[in-house]
Design a protein around this motif. Structure first.
Motif, short mmCIF file in Angstrom:
data_model
loop_
_atom_site.label_atom_id
_atom_site.label_comp_id
_atom_site.label_asym_id
_atom_site.label_seq_id
_atom_site.Cartn_x
_atom_site.Cartn_y
_atom_site.Cartn_z
N GLY A 58 22.50 30.65 4.65
CA GLY A 58 21.86 31.76 3.97
C GLY A 58 20.58 31.43 3.24
N THR A 59 19.97 30.27 3.50
CA THR A 59 18.72 29.91 2.81
C THR A 59 17.49 30.32 3.59
OG1 THR A 59 18.78 27.71 3.83
CG2 THR A 59 19.82 27.96 1.66
N ARG A 60 17.67 30.71 4.86
CA ARG A 60 16.53 31.15 5.69
C ARG A 60 16.83 32.54 6.25
NH1 ARG A 60 17.66 25.93 7.10
NH2 ARG A 60 18.79 26.63 8.96
N PRO A 61 17.03 33.52 5.41
CA PRO A 61 17.43 34.85 5.90
C PRO A 61 16.34 35.52 6.71
CG PRO A 61 16.84 34.97 3.58
CD PRO A 61 16.82 33.52 3.94
N VAL A 62 16.77 36.24 7.75
CA VAL A 62 15.88 37.05 8.57
C VAL A 62 16.05 38.50 8.14
CG1 VAL A 62 15.31 37.73 10.94
CG2 VAL A 62 16.12 35.42 10.46
N ARG A 63 14.98 39.25 8.21
CA ARG A 63 15.03 40.65 7.78
C ARG A 63 16.14 41.40 8.50
NH1 ARG A 63 9.11 42.19 9.09
NH2 ARG A 63 9.54 40.53 10.57
N ASP A 64 16.83 42.23 7.74
CA ASP A 64 17.99 42.96 8.25
C ASP A 64 17.56 43.97 9.30
OD1 ASP A 64 20.52 43.93 8.62
OD2 ASP A 64 20.46 45.26 6.89
N ARG A 65 18.15 43.87 10.50
CA ARG A 65 17.88 44.80 11.60
C ARG A 65 19.18 45.40 12.14
NH1 ARG A 65 13.51 44.63 9.81
NH2 ARG A 65 11.54 44.26 10.89
N TYR A 66 20.19 45.52 11.26
CA TYR A 66 21.49 46.01 11.70
C TYR A 66 21.41 47.45 12.19
CZ TYR A 66 26.27 47.81 11.38
OH TYR A 66 27.46 48.43 11.66
N ARG A 67 20.72 48.32 11.44
CA ARG A 67 20.61 49.72 11.86
C ARG A 67 19.85 49.84 13.17
NH1 ARG A 67 22.32 53.45 8.33
NH2 ARG A 67 22.76 52.78 6.19
N ALA A 68 18.82 49.02 13.32
CA ALA A 68 18.09 49.02 14.60
C ALA A 68 18.99 48.56 15.74
CB ALA A 68 16.86 48.13 14.49
N PHE A 69 19.86 47.59 15.46
CA PHE A 69 20.80 47.11 16.47
C PHE A 69 21.75 48.21 16.91
CE2 PHE A 69 24.83 44.83 17.50
CZ PHE A 69 24.38 44.19 18.65
N LEU A 70 22.24 49.02 15.96
CA LEU A 70 23.12 50.14 16.30
C LEU A 70 22.42 51.12 17.23
CD1 LEU A 70 24.80 50.95 12.85
CD2 LEU A 70 25.76 49.67 14.76
#
Length: 959
Positions: free
Chosen positions: A192-204
């Motif tokens: 969790g030290t190199r987080p990538v921007r959240d794209r969960y909604r885009a994935f759905l």
């Protein structure tokens, strides 16, 4: 573990640990120079490429022009640390070779592009092509194999591989999109030290779009001149290849085949449907409307079109429907809780023999299984043009006995768009699934049984229940979705389920026909043996001929007397007590009453004595059921019950002594400890059947007890049968619905209480039989042993298969189902020898068992014919589908370039070849089926002929 493979591995596991730790270093590449150019410092390596060689920055970038998403590590002099190809200068040039420079770039390098891939979620650099013939950016992404989240300035994409991977994982493991996305996040960043921007909604969004496109593609919508917008209702559904599909898998002359032809009868082309509801597939009321979250293909697959369906429900859903005249079915009486739910479940119409969902046959339920909902799904499912010619159908529904009664009248009030040919409703057969049938009243258990109706084979009607078991695990995900997302997700799962049923049809039908042929042979011979045994008695031979005529008449007209129903009703205990009370009242009016006690008449004396005996048995059970550490409440309750029973027995014994004066001598001989309050269940009652012959007793009292004991035995058998049916239902209900420790504990408690009632009923029958045996000696009754056979522990078994457990958890032998069973005498034949006695009750029982034995043999014979026909239909359906796809090879469509035309033709050819391959695979699996059926049929005919010959010889010797 002495011979286990892991035993030898333990000897070398140190080597495995050493090698795994060795990989954390440079693995011998210690020269410091690049392994390729050997001129620059080699400090980079790829975690996914094999070999582990060290490369310089230039070589590592050039080596990954086509693998730009691999994970890179950099040697810092002590250990390897995380790095990325993006930081080393790699970017993706769409439309041109990766790493090359476009002469006319469409936009600057996008360093904020997020790509979701099977090995994690990555931030990469992307350049779109800007040449004069360059496609739109989202098209460039699609051609590269990446699915864009948006069409306008796409910033996120998912590889086609990850979308397919998730789709298959969701089908098999039912994992949610959130769980899958979180797993991908951990692949790229484990701490969790190199987080990538959240794209969960885009994935759905991409998942829904990908599923929809694949559904259209497999349905051939890309090869249709009408295009996607021309898609008709249900065209994206996967059809069942074994069900009758006019124009696809039925002979040209199927409608004119003679009805009496042995192997090509018209009933083989019946359509078997199963209706059911699933109240686990709920949707919470999350305030998301159909307008804000519509389905991408509303009405194109398995769910019905939303708007007309809801209009129908709003118009007819609140109309009153008759209360059930059968059992109190919650489906009929709408007793489902709907608080906080937008949909309380789904209703469906599926294939009753192959467990496939039908096109446009599923819809949300708002309040139980209202007729308005289920009628709409049923009628719309049958309104397809290709099914108009199919008239004869078998409809399975757990409340069919109530639902179909006014179906035609209700349909005539509905919209013309869902009305179907009235002949389909009037000529169809409506039955109740086999598992649900025991919960119905006794009349329904024969009138609506699959076991007793002809031309249904071994269909059980429970196919939807097996299908729900596979779809229920996704209910936890779909219940929180919006209406459109939920429909699209469930449609995708139903489509995959239908396709799995299709390509496994070869092994499924082969397994079924092997069983059917064996069972057909066995049960045909059993019936033939039973039938010949009855016909050998000249008196019974006339009855058998009459039974046969009644059975044929009932099959032709179900309004005729049902030969499977018991007609001679055995007297119950309540009925006999009422008759005795009426006799007392009549004797008092005529002045003939012989009452020696103001409270108890002779009839009431014996009847109350039986009640006291029953209370003693219950108190005995309650006492024995106490644990090692009973509570004060339990002890107090037993003491109160014992005290009440003690007083009742003393009061009754006082009246008894007036009618049987000699009883006082017997009571004085009894030991005093048994007359204590806490042992009142051991106090002897000395009813006429238990009084020694040396003590005088009125014959009228003995006669009264004989009548009451006979009725008590019949009542106990009824209670025993009801308890066994209920216990069988509870076992299956527990396996289907009980989840978690709390529900399983409650279910086991209910089963235990039911089992206690079964044991009590068996004890009551044995006590009644013991008394009858004692009284029979006084009256020299000769038929009582056949009227009331001995009840052994092995006789106390259900008609249904139930996982009964014996002592210490050991499983006991379970009883087989109707089609396989050897019935216990408690369910049919009274007596073990099966001879024809000259009494109406036994003749009635013999008739019912003869009809059931006949039905078992016929159902298995029909099953063999149905399975052979279904095998033929499957092969013909696959051939038809292969020809249909082959005709699409070379499909022309305006606006297609040469590469697209080639892709269209390639896909059509691939689908055609796939179905031809599947057809050839099935033909190879089934090549010996006809010979197997023919050989077993020959052995069966030979055995029947030998049995008939032996019977005729025995009759001649008797003469």
């Amino acid at each position: 573990m002495q011979n286990h493979p892991l035993k030898s591995w333990l000897d070398v596991r140190e080597d495995f640990l050493t090698e795994d730790l060795r990989r954390e270093g440079r693995m011998g590449f210690n020269s410091g120079l690049c392994s390729r150019c050997t001129g620059l410092l080699g400090i980079f390596r790829c975690k996914e490429c094999e070999g582990g060689e060290l490369l310089c920055q230039s070589c590592i970038v050039s080596a990954h022009n086509r693998n730009g998403l691999h994970a890179i590590e950099c040697w810092n002099g002590l250990s390897f640390e995380f790095s990325t190809l993006k930081s080393l200068g790699l970017f993706f040039q769409l439309g041109h070779t990766i790493g090359a420079t476009c002469p006319k770039p469409k936009a600057p390098t996008n360093d904020d592009f997020v790509l979701i891939h099977t090995n994690g979620i990555h931030e990469i650099s992307v350049k779109f092509c800007g040449c004069f013939n360059a496609a739109e950016p989202y098209v460039q992404l699609l051609r590269y194999g990446w699915f864009p989240a948006t069409t306008h300035h796409p910033q996120t994409a998912a590889s086609l591989a990850v979308l397919k991977n998730f789709q298959i994982h969701s089908f098999e493991s039912k994992c949610s999109a959130l769980e899958y996305y979180q797993a991908l996040s951990r692949l790229g960043d484990g701490i969790g030290t190199r987080p990538v921007r959240d794209r969960y909604r885009a994935f759905l969004v991409m998942v829904r779009e990908y599923r929809h496109i694949k559904s259209l593609k497999r349905a051939g919508r890309g090869h249709d001149e009408r295009g996607i917008d021309g898609t008709k209702r249900g065209e994206c559904a996967v059809l069942c290849p074994a069900c009758p599909q006019p124009g696809r898998n039925l002979p040209v002359d199927w409608k004119i085949r003679p009805a009496n032809e042995q192997y090509l009868t018209r009933w083989l082309y019946r359509l078997f449907l199963a209706m059911d509801a699933n109240f686990r597939l709920k949707r919470r009321d999350n305030k998301i409307s159909d307008e804000s979250d519509p389905s991408l293909g509303d009405g194109w697959a398995y769910f019905v079109e939303t708007e007309p369906y809801m209009e129908h429900v709003q118009r007819f859903g609140d109309q009153a429907q008759a209360k059930s005249t059968c059992s109190s079915h919650s489906a009929v009486n709408n007793s489902r809780l709907t608080d906080g739910l937008a949909a309380s479940g789904v209703g469906s119409v599926g294939c009753a023999r192959h467990d496939c969902m039908r096109p446009s046959s599923i819809g949300d339920l708002q309040k139980g299984e209202r007729y308005a909902n289920m009628d709409y799904l049923f009628l719309l499912s049958l309104s397809q043009e290709e099914l108009q010619e199919l008239i004869d159908m078998v409809i399975s529904y757990d409340i069919a006995c109530q639902w179909w009664l006014n179906l035609l009248a209700r349909m005539l009030n509905y919209s013309k768009s869902i009305q179907i040919n009235q002949a389909k409703i009037t000529s169809s057969t409506y039955l109740v699934p086999k598992f649900h049938l025991p919960a119905h009243v006794s009349r329904c258990q024969t009138q609506y049984s699959f076991n007793f109706h002809q031309h249904v084979g071994r269909t059980d009607g429970e196919a939807p229940e097996r299908g729900w078991s596979h779809i229920n695990p996704i209910a936890t995900s779909t219940c929180e979705m919006g209406p459109g997302a939920r429909i699209d997700t469930l449609n995708d799962h139903f489509g995959d389920s239908n396709w799995k049923k299709t390509y496994t049809m070869g092994s499924t039908l082969l397994r079924k026909i092997k069983t059917a042929v064996e069972q057909s042979t066995e049960h045909t011979l059993l019936f033939h043996q039973y039938d010949l045994g009855l016909r050998s008695d000249q008196n019974m031979k006339k009855n058998v001929v009459l039974w046969e005529k009644e059975l044929i008449a009932w099959h032709q007209d179900s309004c005729k007397p049902n030969p499977f129903e018991i007609r001679v009703k055995k007297p119950t205990l309540d009925a006999v007590r009422r008759q005795l009370a009426e006799e007392d009242q009549k004797a008092q009016k005529e002045g003939k009453a012989y009452n020696l006690h103001p409270k108890f008449t002779p009839n009431e004396l014996i009847a109350v004595g039986l009640e006291l005996e029953e209370q003693q048995r219950r108190l005995h059970v309650d006492t024995k059921s106490l644990g090692l550490h009973p509570t004060d409440h339990q002890i107090n309750k037993l003491l109160r019950d014992g005290s009440d029973l003690y007083q009742s027995i003393n009061e009754w014994a006082e009246a008894q002594q007036r009618y049987i004066p000699s009883i006082s001598n017997l009571r004085q001989d009894e030991s005093q400890p048994k007359n204590t309050i806490n042992e009142s269940w051991e106090m002897p009652l000395f009813l006429p059947s238990s009084i020694p012959s040396s003590f005088p007793c009125s014959s009228s009292l003995q006669d009264i007890e004989w009548r009451l004991r006979s009725a008590q035995a019949n009542t106990a058998l009824d209670e025993l049968r009801r308890g066994l049916r209920l216990r069988s239902y509870l076992y299956t209900d527990k396996d289907r619905f009980a989840r978690g420790q709390h529900q399983n504990t409650r279910a086991r408690g209910t089963i235990q209480r039911t089992d206690t009632k079964v044991t009590a009923a068996a004890a009551k029958y044995r006590a009644a039989r013991t008394a009858i045996a004692s009284l029979a000696k006084l009256y020299t009754q000769s038929t009582w042993q056949k009227d009331f056979p001995e009840l052994k522990d092995s006789d106390v078994r259900s008609l249904q298969v139930e996982p009964a457990v014996g002592k210490e958890g050991r499983k006991k032998k379970i009883s087989p189902a109707e089609g396989h069973r050897k019935v216990s005498w408690i369910w049919g034949v009274v007596g073990e020898d099966g001879t024809a006695l000259k009494n109406k009750e036994l003749t009635d029982d013999l008739r019912v068992e003869w009809c059931k034995s006949h039905a078992r043999a016929k159902r298995w014979q029909e099953e063999v014919l149905l399975l052979q026909e279904e095998m033929r239909r499957v092969l013909m359906f696959l051939e038809s589908e292969a020809d249909n796809w082959q005709s699409r090879v070379g499909f022309e469509k305006d606006g297609l370039d040469d590469a697209s035309k080639e892709g269209f033709s390639a896909y059509a050819a691939q689908q055609s070849a796939l179905r031809q391959e599947l057809k050839g695979h099935f033909e190879e699996m089934w090549k010996d089926v006809e010979e197997f059926v023919r050989e077993k049929g020959y052995k069966k005919r030979k055995a029947k002929k030998a049995l008939s010959l032996l019977t005729s010889i025995a009759e001649e010797e008797k003469i």
